[in-house]
Design a protein around this motif. Structure first.
Motif, PDB file in Angstrom:
ATOM      1  N   GLY A  88      -5.409  -9.625   4.397  1.00 42.09           N
ATOM      2  CA  GLY A  88      -5.106  -9.889   3.002  1.00 42.09           C
ATOM      3  C   GLY A  88      -3.976  -9.037   2.483  1.00 42.09           C
ATOM      4  O   GLY A  88      -3.153  -8.495   3.228  1.00 42.09           O
ATOM      5  N   ILE A  89      -3.935  -8.904   1.163  1.00 42.68           N
ATOM      6  CA  ILE A  89      -2.882  -8.168   0.476  1.00 42.68           C
ATOM      7  C   ILE A  89      -3.474  -6.905  -0.141  1.00 42.68           C
ATOM      8  O   ILE A  89      -4.411  -6.969  -0.939  1.00 42.68           O
ATOM      9  CB  ILE A  89      -2.250  -9.029  -0.642  1.00 42.68           C
ATOM     10  CG1 ILE A  89      -1.703 -10.332  -0.052  1.00 42.68           C
ATOM     11  CG2 ILE A  89      -1.147  -8.254  -1.345  1.00 42.68           C
ATOM     12  CD1 ILE A  89      -0.621 -10.171   0.976  1.00 42.68           C
ATOM     13  N   LEU A  90      -2.921  -5.761   0.238  1.00 39.47           N
ATOM     14  CA  LEU A  90      -3.369  -4.472  -0.280  1.00 39.47           C
ATOM     15  C   LEU A  90      -2.172  -3.784  -0.919  1.00 39.47           C
ATOM     16  O   LEU A  90      -1.179  -3.495  -0.249  1.00 39.47           O
ATOM     17  CB  LEU A  90      -3.950  -3.618   0.855  1.00 39.47           C
ATOM     18  CG  LEU A  90      -4.640  -2.314   0.484  1.00 39.47           C
ATOM     19  CD1 LEU A  90      -5.787  -2.559  -0.485  1.00 39.47           C
ATOM     20  CD2 LEU A  90      -5.153  -1.617   1.739  1.00 39.47           C
ATOM     21  N   LYS A  91      -2.257  -3.517  -2.235  1.00 41.72           N
ATOM     22  CA  LYS A  91      -1.117  -2.991  -2.971  1.00 41.72           C
ATOM     23  C   LYS A  91      -0.904  -1.499  -2.756  1.00 41.72           C
ATOM     24  O   LYS A  91       0.215  -1.013  -2.848  1.00 41.72           O
ATOM     25  CB  LYS A  91      -1.283  -3.287  -4.465  1.00 41.72           C
ATOM     26  CG  LYS A  91      -1.223  -4.763  -4.814  1.00 41.72           C
ATOM     27  CD  LYS A  91      -1.374  -4.994  -6.300  1.00 41.72           C
ATOM     28  CE  LYS A  91      -0.183  -4.485  -7.079  1.00 41.72           C
ATOM     29  NZ  LYS A  91      -0.269  -4.828  -8.515  1.00 41.72           N
ATOM     30  N   ASN A  92      -1.956  -0.747  -2.491  1.00 40.97           N
ATOM     31  CA  ASN A  92      -1.832   0.710  -2.383  1.00 40.97           C
ATOM     32  C   ASN A  92      -2.469   1.233  -1.099  1.00 40.97           C
ATOM     33  O   ASN A  92      -3.435   1.994  -1.145  1.00 40.97           O
ATOM     34  CB  ASN A  92      -2.454   1.385  -3.611  1.00 40.97           C
ATOM     35  CG  ASN A  92      -3.873   0.902  -3.902  1.00 40.97           C
ATOM     36  OD1 ASN A  92      -4.276  -0.177  -3.518  1.00 40.97           O
ATOM     37  ND2 ASN A  92      -4.644   1.737  -4.592  1.00 40.97           N
ATOM     38  N   PRO A  93      -1.930   0.847   0.068  1.00 43.54           N
ATOM     39  CA  PRO A  93      -2.555   1.243   1.336  1.00 43.54           C
ATOM     40  C   PRO A  93      -2.557   2.750   1.584  1.00 43.54           C
ATOM     41  O   PRO A  93      -3.403   3.239   2.343  1.00 43.54           O
ATOM     42  CB  PRO A  93      -1.716   0.515   2.384  1.00 43.54           C
ATOM     43  CG  PRO A  93      -0.404   0.243   1.724  1.00 43.54           C
ATOM     44  CD  PRO A  93      -0.740  -0.001   0.290  1.00 43.54           C
ATOM     45  N   GLU A  94      -1.651   3.482   0.962  1.00 45.79           N
ATOM     46  CA  GLU A  94      -1.621   4.932   1.170  1.00 45.79           C
ATOM     47  C   GLU A  94      -2.908   5.601   0.702  1.00 45.79           C
ATOM     48  O   GLU A  94      -3.272   6.673   1.187  1.00 45.79           O
ATOM     49  CB  GLU A  94      -0.418   5.541   0.440  1.00 45.79           C
ATOM     50  CG  GLU A  94       0.915   5.299   1.132  1.00 45.79           C
ATOM     51  CD  GLU A  94       0.953   5.928   2.516  1.00 45.79           C
ATOM     52  OE1 GLU A  94       0.567   7.109   2.642  1.00 45.79           O
ATOM     53  OE2 GLU A  94       1.367   5.244   3.464  1.00 45.79           O
ATOM     54  N   ALA A  95      -3.613   4.948  -0.221  1.00 47.45           N
ATOM     55  CA  ALA A  95      -4.881   5.510  -0.706  1.00 47.45           C
ATOM     56  C   ALA A  95      -5.931   5.568   0.404  1.00 47.45           C
ATOM     57  O   ALA A  95      -6.901   6.334   0.307  1.00 47.45           O
ATOM     58  CB  ALA A  95      -5.407   4.679  -1.875  1.00 47.45           C
ATOM     59  N   LEU A  96      -5.725   4.801   1.475  1.00 46.67           N
ATOM     60  CA  LEU A  96      -6.683   4.775   2.575  1.00 46.67           C
ATOM     61  C   LEU A  96      -6.791   6.111   3.299  1.00 46.67           C
ATOM     62  O   LEU A  96      -7.775   6.371   3.998  1.00 46.67           O
ATOM     63  CB  LEU A  96      -6.304   3.677   3.574  1.00 46.67           C
ATOM     64  CG  LEU A  96      -6.416   2.230   3.060  1.00 46.67           C
ATOM     65  CD1 LEU A  96      -5.752   1.268   4.022  1.00 46.67           C
ATOM     66  CD2 LEU A  96      -7.876   1.852   2.840  1.00 46.67           C
ATOM     67  N   PHE A 114      -8.444  -8.625  -0.325  1.00 46.97           N
ATOM     68  CA  PHE A 114      -8.510  -8.167   1.059  1.00 46.97           C
ATOM     69  C   PHE A 114      -9.939  -7.945   1.538  1.00 46.97           C
ATOM     70  O   PHE A 114     -10.875  -7.807   0.752  1.00 46.97           O
ATOM     71  CB  PHE A 114      -7.760  -6.836   1.194  1.00 46.97           C
ATOM     72  CG  PHE A 114      -8.385  -5.722   0.390  1.00 46.97           C
ATOM     73  CD1 PHE A 114      -9.322  -4.871   0.963  1.00 46.97           C
ATOM     74  CD2 PHE A 114      -8.070  -5.533  -0.952  1.00 46.97           C
ATOM     75  CE1 PHE A 114      -9.924  -3.855   0.232  1.00 46.97           C
ATOM     76  CE2 PHE A 114      -8.670  -4.529  -1.694  1.00 46.97           C
ATOM     77  CZ  PHE A 114      -9.598  -3.690  -1.107  1.00 46.97           C
ATOM     78  N   SER A 115     -10.054  -7.886   2.859  1.00 52.71           N
ATOM     79  CA  SER A 115     -11.195  -7.300   3.550  1.00 52.71           C
ATOM     80  C   SER A 115     -10.624  -6.283   4.520  1.00 52.71           C
ATOM     81  O   SER A 115      -9.494  -6.443   5.007  1.00 52.71           O
ATOM     82  CB  SER A 115     -12.004  -8.349   4.311  1.00 52.71           C
ATOM     83  OG  SER A 115     -12.738  -9.171   3.433  1.00 52.71           O
ATOM     84  N   LEU A 116     -11.395  -5.239   4.823  1.00 53.99           N
ATOM     85  CA  LEU A 116     -10.885  -4.234   5.747  1.00 53.99           C
ATOM     86  C   LEU A 116     -12.006  -3.665   6.613  1.00 53.99           C
ATOM     87  O   LEU A 116     -13.182  -3.720   6.250  1.00 53.99           O
ATOM     88  CB  LEU A 116     -10.161  -3.104   5.006  1.00 53.99           C
ATOM     89  CG  LEU A 116     -10.935  -2.171   4.063  1.00 53.99           C
ATOM     90  CD1 LEU A 116     -11.720  -1.081   4.805  1.00 53.99           C
ATOM     91  CD2 LEU A 116      -9.973  -1.505   3.090  1.00 53.99           C
ATOM     92  N   VAL A 117     -11.597  -3.133   7.759  1.00 54.89           N
ATOM     93  CA  VAL A 117     -12.485  -2.377   8.634  1.00 54.89           C
ATOM     94  C   VAL A 117     -11.763  -1.092   8.997  1.00 54.89           C
ATOM     95  O   VAL A 117     -10.600  -1.122   9.411  1.00 54.89           O
ATOM     96  CB  VAL A 117     -12.855  -3.146   9.917  1.00 54.89           C
ATOM     97  CG1 VAL A 117     -13.857  -2.334  10.738  1.00 54.89           C
ATOM     98  CG2 VAL A 117     -13.425  -4.515   9.592  1.00 54.89           C
TER      99      VAL A 117
END
Length: 400
Positions: A88-96, A114-117
């Motif tokens: 999907g679309i994640l606007k702020n991936p650095e927060a991960l 989004f979904s994430l693992v």
């Protein structure tokens, strides 16, 4: 569009690399131009290639891991203490980066559809599906030995696992060697993607508590109600549209035939990055069974129409094989707008249904007639009135 998977063994004697490899092969219908895995065995081992999962030369080992297949070359992401794959679309991936320290707070602050693992260096697997539910995610296991999370249940099934349940929109799952924990972080909205039902998901899968094969058979029956046609044979374009043809045949009594046979590995022309594949993809993956169509009035059913190039080639193939008439039915409403949430639907200027009348489209693709499933019919079959149909109407649920 992408397929994501995570596998965590409850004993470090396991090597999960082959489980990830075959699970990703089971998900490449969701995207296949770029793939990669991260394995955990004391340290992170990352392997990524610009090719489909089945072409990866994976040689690492680990008792836990995550994998990605799709078009985004950034995934898997690997930070100091966590590795992540996203559909999907994640606007702020650095927060991960902060995910291992405070999973609940970090996931609650993420923006997107989004979904994430994720896999932490300490050996926790974290899964999350945002509250819109646009991207599917399923929880399962391999006996008492492993926990598995994947975009679709089929990826769990093909590696011998058991799909337990779908992860709810807004739900976080945390797994380690000792427990599995679940917590709802946000209230679900059920803006499920309509494309997942009619095209994206495998016919042997289950999405949002809907059996895909049975649902697509009902779409075929709905098409028969909306557009009964006098014909000699019903043919579905493999593989996605075959259940549509089954439903249409059952409802009308017109015999169904196997009009095409596969000539190689599946090629999803809607996902193809190569313009050559988009133009001639149908010849590369399918060949007409001449005796099934020669001299007949063919009712051809497909799942969707984007630019019209693939269907034009399909109709031409039937004509060359001697089809007397070709009437085209589409098992989804017209695609008229792009998708901002990661589905490969291009801009309106590239969509044939957004620019030409039905009569003009039929002429362009060489068909005697063409008809799309109505939006009302789609809602009736799926039974959820909050689904996202933005690419079909040009209006989108606000999810970020």
């Amino acid at each position: 569009m992408a397929g994501i998977v995570g596998v965590l063994a409850f004993d470090k004697v396991w090597n999960v690399s082959k489980f990830l490899y075959y699970a990703l092969i089971g998900l490449q219908h969701r995207g296949y131009s770029s793939s990669g895995v991260v394995l955990l065995n004391g340290e992170f081992y990352k392997h990524r290639e610009d090719k489909s999962p089945e072409d990866m030369r994976l040689n690492g080992e680990g008792w836990a891991g995550i994998g990605y297949t799709g078009k985004e070359r950034a995934y898997p992401l690997v930070y100091e203490d966590v590795a992540v794959v996203v559909d999907g679309i994640l606007k702020n991936p650095e927060a991960l980066r902060r995910l291992p320290k405070d999973p609940e707070k970090t996931l609650s602050e993420l923006e997107g559809a989004f979904s994430l693992v994720a896999l932490t260096r300490e050996g926790q697997m974290i899964a999350y599906r945002d509250e819109s539910g646009l991207k599917p995610l399923t929880l399962g296991g391999f006996g008492f030995d492993m926990a598995i999370v994947a975009s679709e249940n089929v990826a769990i099934n093909v590696i011998g696992g058991e799909a337990r349940r779908e992860i709810s929109p807004g739900e976080m799952i945390i797994v380690d060697k000792y427990y599995i924990d679940s917590k709802r972080l946000k209230e679900p909205r059920r803006n499920y993607c309509a494309i997942d039902y009619v095209y994206q998901s495998r016919i042997d899968g289950k999405i949002n508590e809907r059996d895909i094969y049975a649902l697509r058979v009902r779409i075929g029956e709905q098409l028969a109600k909306e557009r009964p046609i006098q014909g000699d044979t019903v043919i579905g374009v493999p593989d996605t549209a075959l259940p549509f043809a089954v439903g249409y045949s059952r409802a009308t009594g017109i015999p169904i035939d196997l009009g095409f046979t596969r000539t190689g590995s599946p090629i999803r022309t809607m996902l193809a990055q190569d313009s050559f594949l988009k133009v001639v993809g149908v010849q590369l993956k399918l060949n007409v069974v001449k005796s099934a169509v020669f001299g007949k009035r063919v009712i051809l059913i497909d799942d969707s129409m984007v630019t019209g190039l693939t269907l034009k080639n399909t109709v031409m193939s039937l004509r060359r094989a001697g089809a007397k008439e070709v009437h085209v039915l589409i098992g989804s409403p017209k695609l008229v707008s792009h998708c901002p949430y990661g589905v490969d639907v291009p801009k309106s200027s590239d969509l044939i249904a957004a620019n030409l009348s039905d009569e003009e489209i039929a002429k362009v693709i060489g068909a005697n007639s063409i008809y799309w499933l109505s939006l009302k019919g789609l809602y009736e079959v799926i039974g959820i009135n909050t689904i996202c149909v933005g690419c079909m109407v040009g209006r989108y649920p606000k999810v970020m």
